[in-house]
Design an enzyme around this catalytic site. Structure first.
Site, PDB file in Angstrom:
ATOM      1  N   TYR A   5       6.007  -0.364  -0.974  1.00  0.00           N
ATOM      2  CA  TYR A   5       6.181  -0.752   0.428  1.00  0.00           C
ATOM      3  C   TYR A   5       7.692  -0.798   0.686  1.00  0.00           C
ATOM      4  O   TYR A   5       8.412  -1.597   0.089  1.00  0.00           O
ATOM      5  CB  TYR A   5       5.538  -2.125   0.592  1.00  0.00           C
ATOM      6  CG  TYR A   5       5.471  -2.734   1.968  1.00  0.00           C
ATOM      7  CD1 TYR A   5       5.848  -2.048   3.112  1.00  0.00           C
ATOM      8  CD2 TYR A   5       4.979  -4.023   2.122  1.00  0.00           C
ATOM      9  CE1 TYR A   5       5.744  -2.632   4.356  1.00  0.00           C
ATOM     10  CE2 TYR A   5       4.875  -4.625   3.361  1.00  0.00           C
ATOM     11  CZ  TYR A   5       5.258  -3.930   4.475  1.00  0.00           C
ATOM     12  OH  TYR A   5       5.161  -4.527   5.709  1.00  0.00           O
ATOM     13  N   LYS A  10       4.419   3.414   1.569  1.00  0.00           N
ATOM     14  CA  LYS A  10       4.271   2.735   2.863  1.00  0.00           C
ATOM     15  C   LYS A  10       5.670   2.567   3.442  1.00  0.00           C
ATOM     16  O   LYS A  10       6.475   1.768   2.950  1.00  0.00           O
ATOM     17  CB  LYS A  10       3.577   1.389   2.656  1.00  0.00           C
ATOM     18  CG  LYS A  10       3.285   0.644   3.930  1.00  0.00           C
ATOM     19  CD  LYS A  10       2.505  -0.620   3.641  1.00  0.00           C
ATOM     20  CE  LYS A  10       2.400  -1.488   4.870  1.00  0.00           C
ATOM     21  NZ  LYS A  10       1.865  -2.813   4.546  1.00  0.00           N
TER      22      LYS A  10
HETATM   23  N1  LIG Z   1       1.411  -3.265   9.965  1.00  0.00           N
HETATM   24  C1  LIG Z   1       1.649  -4.605   9.604  1.00  0.00           C
HETATM   25  C2  LIG Z   1       2.563  -4.795   8.464  1.00  0.00           C
HETATM   26  C3  LIG Z   1       2.074  -4.111   7.271  1.00  0.00           C
HETATM   27  O1  LIG Z   1       1.066  -4.262   6.672  1.00  0.00           O
HETATM   28  C4  LIG Z   1       2.175  -5.376  10.762  1.00  0.00           C
HETATM   29  O2  LIG Z   1       2.001  -4.886  11.884  1.00  0.00           O
HETATM   30  O3  LIG Z   1       2.711  -6.452  10.579  1.00  0.00           O
END
Ligand SMILES: N[C@@H](CC=O)C(=O)O
Length: 312
Positions: A142, A166
């Site tokens: 991430y 990600k």
């Molecule tokens: N998309 C999520 C963050 C990641 O998982 C968010 O909008 O906070």
């Protein structure tokens, strides 16, 4: 039985919901609510789930609690769902968490952004290698809240366990360069939710993590279909109806200057308004003020109307 690598990649090409952690008024976790939320979101069509993730208040959970919330998510979901669990911290703690998640049977580990003050890109690659030495389960690093180079991102895609990245940096140009420089074999996932779904798609993103779609999954699923079909006009319309609630999440809240401070309680409020379990938050996050809760409700009902017009 965890999904095979190709199945994990397939699920990453979709919409990934964060499973938030519902706390009661004493700050205790209500595991049954995670299980029920996961079941209902699966029934709505979602197939990828982030347990013990950023938005699950990963940093406010103990090591054992991370394992327990992940177990609750797995309990709520059939075996064709893909569960990615958040992993971070020192090498030894992260390896311990990976082993515990593997005993539960997670499908992939989402390696959290480094929370160190000082980070070396090569040291971070070594960290991923060391974590990979204790597991064969796929990794999805991430990338958020730090500014790695394109070379680092490309090297990351070459690591053996890495099946997806990600990407949550507000820089589509860097994304495009990293996609071009990296391995063709990984799936790039947008970590910034619906607002970036259209622009990042053009740079090679194949799936996205949910924002508004955490509590109104139909909008994310429709947006994903529009992107896949190359129907940019519809994709932009669907993205646009998500913006007011997403912009609300970005706010500082009261007596605070840090952006996004109300992001998690805003999603929890959205979950409750949509009929899922939300619950309280833990420090250092604070609940919405009564005025913010009213505003969230107003924006939510506008979203509800927009979804009625556009989706149903
Ligand atoms: N998309 C999520 C963050 C990641 O998982 C968010 O909008 O906070």
């Amino acid at each position: 039985m965890p999904l095979a690598v190709d199945e994990v990649k397939d699920r990453l090409r979709g919409v990934a919901a964060g499973l938030l952690t519902p706390f009661d008024e004493n700050g205790e976790i209500e595991h049954w609510k995670i299980e029920e939320n996961a079941q209902s979101l699966y029934d709505s069509g979602l197939r990828s789930f982030l347990a013990a993730a950023n938005i699950s208040e990963y940093h406010s959970l103990t090591q054992n609690e991370r394992v327990e919330v992940t177990e609750a998510a797995l309990d709520g979901l059939p075996s064709d769902a893909c569960v990615l669990a958040g992993v971070g911290g020192s090498t030894a703690s992260a390896q311990e968490l990976i082993r515990a998640y593997d005993r539960l049977g997670v499908d992939a580990h989402m390696i959290m952004p480094p929370d160190h003050t000082y980070v070396h890109e090569q040291g971070l690659l070594d960290y991923f290698d060391d974590l990979a030495s204790v597991t064969e389960t796929p990794f999805v690093p991430y990338i958020r809240a730090f500014e790695p180079s394109v070379d680092f991102l490309a090297d990351l895609t070459q690591l053996e366990n890495v099946v997806g990245v990600k990407y949550a940096i507000k820089d589509p140009v860097k994304l495009g360069a990293a996609v071009a420089a990296g391995s063709d074999d990984v799936v790039w996932v947008n970590g910034l939710a619906e607002p970036y779904a259209v622009s990042f798609w053009g740079e090679g993103i194949e799936g996205f993590s949910a924002g508004v779609s955490n509590f109104r999954p139909e909008v994310g699923l429709e947006l994903f279909d529009a992107l896949t079909a190359g129907d940019w006009e519809r994709a932009r319309k669907l993205r646009n109806i998500c913006l007011p609630y997403q912009n609300f999440r970005d706010r500082t809240g009261q007596r605070n200057t840090l952006e996004g401070a109300i992001s998690v309680p805003a999603v929890k409020k959205g979950l409750e308004l949509a009929g899922y379990h939300g619950g309280n938050v833990r420090e250092p996050i604070r609940s919405l003020s009564p005025q913010e809760a009213d505003e969230a409700e107003e924006i939510y009902y506008q979203l509800d109307d927009d979804i009625d017009h556009l989706v149903h």
